[in-house]
Design a protein around this motif. Structure first.
Motif, PDB file in Angstrom:
ATOM      1  N   UNK A  33       0.794  -1.197  -0.053  1.00  0.00           N
ATOM      2  CA  UNK A  33       0.022   0.192  -0.150  1.00  0.00           C
ATOM      3  C   UNK A  33       0.758   1.461   0.029  1.00  0.00           C
ATOM      4  N   UNK A  34       1.840   1.231   0.795  1.00  0.00           N
ATOM      5  CA  UNK A  34       2.663   2.478   1.351  1.00  0.00           C
ATOM      6  C   UNK A  34       4.125   2.491   0.530  1.00  0.00           C
ATOM      7  N   UNK A  35       4.304   1.394  -0.010  1.00  0.00           N
ATOM      8  CA  UNK A  35       5.954   1.336  -0.557  1.00  0.00           C
ATOM      9  C   UNK A  35       6.919   1.261   0.461  1.00  0.00           C
ATOM     10  N   UNK A  36       8.059   1.963   0.193  1.00  0.00           N
ATOM     11  CA  UNK A  36       9.109   1.926   1.092  1.00  0.00           C
ATOM     12  C   UNK A  36       8.995   2.974   2.129  1.00  0.00           C
ATOM     13  N   UNK A  37       7.763   3.633   2.350  1.00  0.00           N
ATOM     14  CA  UNK A  37       7.504   4.205   3.361  1.00  0.00           C
ATOM     15  C   UNK A  37       6.912   3.486   4.746  1.00  0.00           C
ATOM     16  N   UNK A  38       6.485   2.358   4.207  1.00  0.00           N
ATOM     17  CA  UNK A  38       5.913   1.472   5.404  1.00  0.00           C
ATOM     18  C   UNK A  38       7.057   0.837   6.171  1.00  0.00           C
ATOM     19  N   UNK A  39       8.397   0.680   5.476  1.00  0.00           N
ATOM     20  CA  UNK A  39       9.497   0.195   6.231  1.00  0.00           C
ATOM     21  C   UNK A  39       9.787   0.869   7.675  1.00  0.00           C
ATOM     22  N   UNK A  95      15.774   4.953  17.646  1.00  0.00           N
ATOM     23  CA  UNK A  95      16.842   5.378  16.284  1.00  0.00           C
ATOM     24  C   UNK A  95      16.758   3.998  15.598  1.00  0.00           C
ATOM     25  N   UNK A  96      16.715   2.754  15.936  1.00  0.00           N
ATOM     26  CA  UNK A  96      16.856   1.677  15.268  1.00  0.00           C
ATOM     27  C   UNK A  96      15.464   1.220  14.787  1.00  0.00           C
ATOM     28  N   UNK A  97      14.437   1.516  15.374  1.00  0.00           N
ATOM     29  CA  UNK A  97      13.192   1.126  15.294  1.00  0.00           C
ATOM     30  C   UNK A  97      12.716   1.518  13.969  1.00  0.00           C
ATOM     31  N   UNK A  98      13.130   2.486  13.589  1.00  0.00           N
ATOM     32  CA  UNK A  98      12.816   2.819  12.073  1.00  0.00           C
ATOM     33  C   UNK A  98      13.635   2.382  10.878  1.00  0.00           C
ATOM     34  N   UNK A  99      14.513   1.672  11.351  1.00  0.00           N
ATOM     35  CA  UNK A  99      15.405   1.053   9.927  1.00  0.00           C
ATOM     36  C   UNK A  99      14.812   0.034   9.209  1.00  0.00           C
ATOM     37  N   UNK A 100      14.853   0.066   8.032  1.00  0.00           N
ATOM     38  CA  UNK A 100      14.402  -1.128   7.220  1.00  0.00           C
ATOM     39  C   UNK A 100      15.101  -2.411   7.567  1.00  0.00           C
ATOM     40  N   UNK A 101      16.225  -2.445   8.355  1.00  0.00           N
ATOM     41  CA  UNK A 101      16.773  -3.666   8.476  1.00  0.00           C
ATOM     42  C   UNK A 101      15.796  -4.509   9.784  1.00  0.00           C
ATOM     43  N   UNK A 102      14.855  -3.654  10.499  1.00  0.00           N
ATOM     44  CA  UNK A 102      13.883  -4.154  11.484  1.00  0.00           C
ATOM     45  C   UNK A 102      12.875  -4.671  10.850  1.00  0.00           C
TER      46      UNK A 102
END
Length: 220
Positions: A33-39, A95-102
C-alpha cells in the motif's frame, strides 16, 4: 490429563500461528500500500504483537523440558533467547526501530515461524504432512541462516546509537562504566557460535525425521 495437555499445546501453536500470520500479512499489506514508506513504521505497526509472540515463545522451553513437545532443548533455547535479546535492543533504541533492517528481521522471523507452527499443529493432530515435514526441515535451515545474518546487521546498525552507561556503585569512587557497544560486539561471535550449533542440530533432526518418514513409506 493427557487431553488437557494436547488441548493446551494445540492452542499454543494455534495462537502463535495466528499471531505470526497477522504480523506477516500486515507487513506485506502495508508495503504494497505505502511502498518503502511502510518500512519505517513496521515496528510501530506490528511490534507489540511481535513482542507478545516472542515472550510467549519462552514457554516452548518448558514444553520441551516437560515432554509436551518432542524437540531438542538446546537449539530451541538458542533460537528463543537470541530473538528476545535482539528485541530488547530494538525496544531500547528508538533510532533503530525505523530502520529497514527491522522490517527485514521481522519478515524472516515470521516466515520461519510460519514454516514451523503449521507442522507442529499437524503433529498435535497426529496428521503429519510430508510436504510440511520437508519444508520444516529443509527450507527452514537456509532461511534461519539468513535471519541470523539480518540479526548481525541489526546489531551493527544499533552500535552507533548505544552509549556506555554507568553501573550502580555505592562507593565514593566514580561509577564504573558498562560498555554496551563492547558487550554487543562480544555477543556477535556468541550469536555465530549459537547459530552454528543450531544448524548442526537441525541437520541431525532433518536426517532423523525424513529418514523415519522414508522408512514408514517403504513399509506401506
Amino acid at each position: 490429563m493427557l487431553s488437557f495437555r494436547l488441548a493446551y499445546i494445540f492452542s499454543y501453536n494455534l495462537f502463535q500461528f495466528c499471531g505470526h500470520t497477522w504480523i506477516l500479512a500486515n507487513t506485506i499489506a502495508r508495503f504494497l500500500t505505502f511502498g518503502q514508506d511502510a518500512l519505517a513504521d513496521t515496528f510501530y505497526s506490528v511490534g507489540l504483537v511481535m513482542i507478545l509472540c516472542q515472550l510467549f515463545s519462552i514457554l516452548e522451553l518448558f514444553h520441551i523440558a516437560d515432554g509436551i513437545e518432542k524437540a531438542r532443548l538446546l537449539p530451541r533455547f538458542i533460537q528463543v533467547m537470541e530473538k528476545n535479546a535482539l528485541l530488547i535492543v530494538v525496544i531500547m533504541l528508538e533510532e533503530i526501530q525505523s530502520k529497514p533492517v527491522v522490517c527485514a528481521l521481522f519478515f524472516f522471523w515470521n516466515v520461519l515461524d510460519l514454516l514451523r507452527y503449521p507442522h507442529e499443529l499437524l503433529c498435535v493432530l497426529d496428521k503429519p504432512s510430508v510436504a510440511m515435514l520437508w519444508t520444516r526441515y529443509t527450507l527452514w535451515i537456509p532461511l534461519y541462516v539468513v535471519s541470523v545474518a539480518t540479526e548481525v546487521v541489526t546489531i551493527y546498525q544499533a552500535l552507533p546509537y548505544i552509549e556506555p552507561t554507568p553501573s550502580s556503585n555505592n562507593s565514593s569512587a566514580a561509577p564504573a562504566q558498562i560498555n554496551l557497544p563492547l558487550v554487543l560486539m562480544l555477543y556477535l561471535p556468541v550469536l555465530a557460535l549459537g547459530a552454528s550449533v543450531t544448524v548442526w542440530q537441525l541437520l541431525k533432526e532433518r536426517k532423523h525425521h525424513l529418514g523415519k518418514w522414508s522408512k514408514k513409506t517403504k513399509r506401506k
